[in-house]
Structure formats: structure tokens, C-alpha cells
Design a protein around this motif. Structure first.
Motif, PDB file in Angstrom:
ATOM      1  N   LYS A   1       0.832  -1.203   0.000  1.00  0.00           N
ATOM      2  CA  LYS A   1       0.000   0.000   0.000  1.00  0.00           C
ATOM      3  C   LYS A   1       0.869   1.257   0.000  1.00  0.00           C
ATOM      4  CE  LYS A   1      -3.562  -2.308   2.767  1.00  0.00           C
ATOM      5  NZ  LYS A   1      -4.251  -2.282   4.080  1.00  0.00           N
ATOM      6  N   ASP A   2       0.303   2.343  -0.511  1.00  0.00           N
ATOM      7  CA  ASP A   2       0.909   3.676  -0.458  1.00  0.00           C
ATOM      8  C   ASP A   2       2.285   3.748  -1.111  1.00  0.00           C
ATOM      9  OD1 ASP A   2      -1.349   4.646   0.957  1.00  0.00           O
ATOM     10  OD2 ASP A   2      -0.514   3.856   2.824  1.00  0.00           O
ATOM     11  N   VAL A   3       2.436   3.089  -2.253  1.00  0.00           N
ATOM     12  CA  VAL A   3       3.672   3.175  -3.028  1.00  0.00           C
ATOM     13  C   VAL A   3       3.413   4.032  -4.272  1.00  0.00           C
ATOM     14  CG1 VAL A   3       4.607   0.990  -2.163  1.00  0.00           C
ATOM     15  CG2 VAL A   3       3.168   0.985  -4.217  1.00  0.00           C
ATOM     16  N   SER A   4       4.465   4.355  -4.994  1.00  0.00           N
ATOM     17  CA  SER A   4       4.322   5.202  -6.187  1.00  0.00           C
ATOM     18  C   SER A   4       3.580   4.509  -7.316  1.00  0.00           C
ATOM     19  CB  SER A   4       5.698   5.639  -6.687  1.00  0.00           C
ATOM     20  OG  SER A   4       6.324   6.441  -5.719  1.00  0.00           O
ATOM     21  N   GLY A   5       3.591   3.206  -7.284  1.00  0.00           N
ATOM     22  CA  GLY A   5       2.887   2.418  -8.283  1.00  0.00           C
ATOM     23  C   GLY A   5       3.303   0.963  -8.179  1.00  0.00           C
ATOM     24  N   TRP A   6       2.468   0.078  -8.732  1.00  0.00           N
ATOM     25  CA  TRP A   6       2.804  -1.345  -8.719  1.00  0.00           C
ATOM     26  C   TRP A   6       2.363  -1.992 -10.014  1.00  0.00           C
ATOM     27  CZ3 TRP A   6      -1.423  -4.448  -9.353  1.00  0.00           C
ATOM     28  CH2 TRP A   6      -2.661  -3.973  -8.922  1.00  0.00           C
ATOM     29  N   LEU A   7       3.067  -3.069 -10.352  1.00  0.00           N
ATOM     30  CA  LEU A   7       2.736  -3.888 -11.511  1.00  0.00           C
ATOM     31  C   LEU A   7       2.722  -5.341 -11.078  1.00  0.00           C
ATOM     32  CD1 LEU A   7       5.213  -2.320 -14.098  1.00  0.00           C
ATOM     33  CD2 LEU A   7       2.741  -1.916 -13.970  1.00  0.00           C
ATOM     34  N   VAL A   8       1.821  -6.110 -11.652  1.00  0.00           N
ATOM     35  CA  VAL A   8       1.820  -7.563 -11.482  1.00  0.00           C
ATOM     36  C   VAL A   8       2.039  -8.157 -12.854  1.00  0.00           C
ATOM     37  CG1 VAL A   8       0.400  -9.597 -10.943  1.00  0.00           C
ATOM     38  CG2 VAL A   8       0.379  -7.609  -9.427  1.00  0.00           C
ATOM     39  N   GLY A   9       2.887  -9.151 -12.914  1.00  0.00           N
ATOM     40  CA  GLY A   9       3.164  -9.760 -14.196  1.00  0.00           C
ATOM     41  C   GLY A   9       3.395 -11.255 -14.093  1.00  0.00           C
ATOM     42  N   ARG A  10       3.343 -11.889 -15.253  1.00  0.00           N
ATOM     43  CA  ARG A  10       3.606 -13.320 -15.371  1.00  0.00           C
ATOM     44  C   ARG A  10       5.076 -13.491 -15.751  1.00  0.00           C
ATOM     45  NH1 ARG A  10      -0.325 -17.349 -18.224  1.00  0.00           N
ATOM     46  NH2 ARG A  10      -1.579 -15.699 -17.394  1.00  0.00           N
ATOM     47  N   ILE A  11       5.767 -14.328 -15.005  1.00  0.00           N
ATOM     48  CA  ILE A  11       7.170 -14.576 -15.299  1.00  0.00           C
ATOM     49  C   ILE A  11       7.281 -15.297 -16.635  1.00  0.00           C
ATOM     50  CG2 ILE A  11       9.264 -15.790 -14.572  1.00  0.00           C
ATOM     51  CD1 ILE A  11       8.424 -15.257 -11.673  1.00  0.00           C
ATOM     52  N   GLN A  12       8.071 -14.728 -17.533  1.00  0.00           N
ATOM     53  CA  GLN A  12       8.275 -15.291 -18.866  1.00  0.00           C
ATOM     54  C   GLN A  12       9.554 -16.114 -18.953  1.00  0.00           C
ATOM     55  OE1 GLN A  12       5.969 -14.504 -21.657  1.00  0.00           O
ATOM     56  NE2 GLN A  12       4.897 -14.232 -19.725  1.00  0.00           N
ATOM     57  N   MET A  13      10.576 -15.703 -18.195  1.00  0.00           N
ATOM     58  CA  MET A  13      11.863 -16.378 -18.275  1.00  0.00           C
ATOM     59  C   MET A  13      12.682 -16.125 -17.012  1.00  0.00           C
ATOM     60  SD  MET A  13      15.144 -15.801 -20.877  1.00  0.00           S
ATOM     61  CE  MET A  13      14.117 -14.970 -22.021  1.00  0.00           C
ATOM     62  N   ARG A  14      13.432 -17.140 -16.617  1.00  0.00           N
ATOM     63  CA  ARG A  14      14.434 -17.015 -15.565  1.00  0.00           C
ATOM     64  C   ARG A  14      15.744 -17.498 -16.168  1.00  0.00           C
ATOM     65  NH1 ARG A  14      10.001 -19.579 -13.808  1.00  0.00           N
ATOM     66  NH2 ARG A  14       8.796 -18.644 -12.151  1.00  0.00           N
ATOM     67  N   LEU A  15      16.718 -16.626 -16.220  1.00  0.00           N
ATOM     68  CA  LEU A  15      18.011 -16.966 -16.792  1.00  0.00           C
ATOM     69  C   LEU A  15      19.032 -17.001 -15.656  1.00  0.00           C
ATOM     70  CD1 LEU A  15      19.878 -17.439 -19.235  1.00  0.00           C
ATOM     71  CD2 LEU A  15      20.085 -14.939 -19.399  1.00  0.00           C
ATOM     72  N   SER A  16      19.501 -18.190 -15.310  1.00  0.00           N
ATOM     73  CA  SER A  16      20.468 -18.335 -14.228  1.00  0.00           C
ATOM     74  C   SER A  16      21.887 -18.229 -14.761  1.00  0.00           C
ATOM     75  CB  SER A  16      20.298 -19.696 -13.543  1.00  0.00           C
ATOM     76  OG  SER A  16      19.056 -19.750 -12.898  1.00  0.00           O
ATOM     77  N   PHE A  17      22.708 -17.531 -14.009  1.00  0.00           N
ATOM     78  CA  PHE A  17      24.123 -17.422 -14.326  1.00  0.00           C
ATOM     79  C   PHE A  17      24.875 -17.440 -13.008  1.00  0.00           C
ATOM     80  CE2 PHE A  17      28.000 -14.969 -15.059  1.00  0.00           C
ATOM     81  CZ  PHE A  17      28.548 -15.714 -16.089  1.00  0.00           C
ATOM     82  N   GLU A  18      25.636 -18.523 -12.795  1.00  0.00           N
ATOM     83  CA  GLU A  18      26.348 -18.738 -11.540  1.00  0.00           C
ATOM     84  C   GLU A  18      25.350 -18.599 -10.394  1.00  0.00           C
ATOM     85  OE1 GLU A  18      29.789 -16.219 -11.763  1.00  0.00           O
ATOM     86  OE2 GLU A  18      30.725 -17.520 -13.270  1.00  0.00           O
ATOM     87  N   ASN A  19      25.579 -17.700  -9.443  1.00  0.00           N
ATOM     88  CA  ASN A  19      24.673 -17.569  -8.299  1.00  0.00           C
ATOM     89  C   ASN A  19      23.603 -16.502  -8.513  1.00  0.00           C
ATOM     90  OD1 ASN A  19      23.727 -18.050  -5.636  1.00  0.00           O
ATOM     91  ND2 ASN A  19      24.763 -16.206  -4.967  1.00  0.00           N
ATOM     92  N   ASN A  20      23.456 -16.015  -9.729  1.00  0.00           N
ATOM     93  CA  ASN A  20      22.522 -14.928  -9.998  1.00  0.00           C
ATOM     94  C   ASN A  20      21.472 -15.340 -11.013  1.00  0.00           C
ATOM     95  OD1 ASN A  20      23.993 -12.826  -8.427  1.00  0.00           O
ATOM     96  ND2 ASN A  20      25.598 -13.437  -9.841  1.00  0.00           N
ATOM     97  N   ALA A  21      20.433 -14.517 -11.115  1.00  0.00           N
ATOM     98  CA  ALA A  21      19.380 -14.776 -12.097  1.00  0.00           C
ATOM     99  C   ALA A  21      18.854 -13.456 -12.647  1.00  0.00           C
ATOM    100  CB  ALA A  21      18.237 -15.559 -11.470  1.00  0.00           C
TER     101      ALA A  21
END
Length: 152
Positions: A97-117
């Protein structure tokens, strides 16, 4: 070097098996306008990674200067969802609540690289909040933009 690069502050949220998860992020970026998509990066060692790795939907919340305490809460504590500062939103994604704005979305892709994504999300819903001063992260701390004497 990246401490010198100012970035907008956002909070990413997800729901996994009925439990809310979230974290503060400075890596949110617009990817495309048609269709509307955004990306963010995160460490796969994060306590929120299991939710991001397994959720179908995700939320991003853009923060204003007045949301600094919320940014700290999601960056530094484990009691991120204690209280009435959020509610379930579309697809049960936690909406702050009370933020500048929000978006909801469907995850399309997760690209993993070492310990990050890198996560790519297509926007399906959202809301713009009150206009205000954006919260920035720069040189290890929060900041706000300063207007320049420049006209287009």
C-alpha cells in the motif's frame, strides 16, 4: 563503480504456497513497451529466490521518498509482511500500500548465471499511485533526485 550509478528503488513480491515473499531491488528495468515487460536481477542465494523460482506471477512496487522505511524493512528484516502495509492482489501477489505504483506480471523467463538470475516478466495488471519524489539508491545510501536548470 556501480555505487556511483544511481538507481530507482523497488520491492519485488511473490506468493509461494500461500506465503508472501519480498525483497528490495535496485535492478528493475523496463524491457519493452509492446508487450509491456520488465526485468530484474537477484541472487539465487536470496531467501526470496525459492518464491521467484517457483511462482508464476510476481509484483514490482516503485518506491517514493516516503517509502524509505519500507525499503529498509524489505532489505534488512525478516518481518517484511507483519502489519497492514500490504494486501493480496491479482493472482494472490502481495501488493504494498501507499507506493508510487505497482505492476503484477507473469514470469516469462528465468536466466540463471552462476549464483545470480535475470527474470523477465510480462505485465498483466498495475496501478499508478500518488505523484511524488522517487527514492534512489546511490553510493551505499538512499537519495532523491535534484532538478537541473534544463529545458527541452
Amino acid at each position: 563503480m556501480f555505487r556511483r550509478h544511481a538507481a530507482g528503488v523497488a520491492i519485488i513480491t511473490a506468493n509461494l504456497n500461500g506465503s508472501p515473499f519480498g525483497f528490495t531491488a535496485t535492478s528493475v528495468a523496463s524491457l519493452s513497451a509492446e508487450p509491456p515487460r520488465f526485468t530484474f536481477n537477484m541472487a539465487r542465494s536470496s531467501s526470496s529466490w525459492p518464491a521467484v523460482a517457483n511462482a508464476e506471477y510476481i509484483g514490482v512496487h516503485m518506491l517514493g521518498l516516503e517509502n524509505q522505511a519500507l525499503a529498509n524493512r524489505f532489505a534488512r528484516t525478516r518481518d517484511r509482511f507483519d502489519g497492514d502495509h500490504w494486501e493480496p492482489g491479482p493472482h494472490d501477489v502481495p501488493i504494498l500500500k501507499d507506493v508510487s505504483g505497482w505492476l503484477v506480471g507473469r514470469i516469462q523467463m528465468r536466466l540463471s548465471f552462476e549464483n545470480n538470475a535475470v527474470v523477465v516478466v510480462e505485465v498483466i495488471d498495475g496501478q499508478v499511485g500518488e505523484d511524488g519524489t522517487p527514492l534512489l539508491y546511490h553510493s551505499g545510501g538512499y537519495s532523491k533526485p535534484a532538478p537541473l536548470d534544463y529545458e527541452i
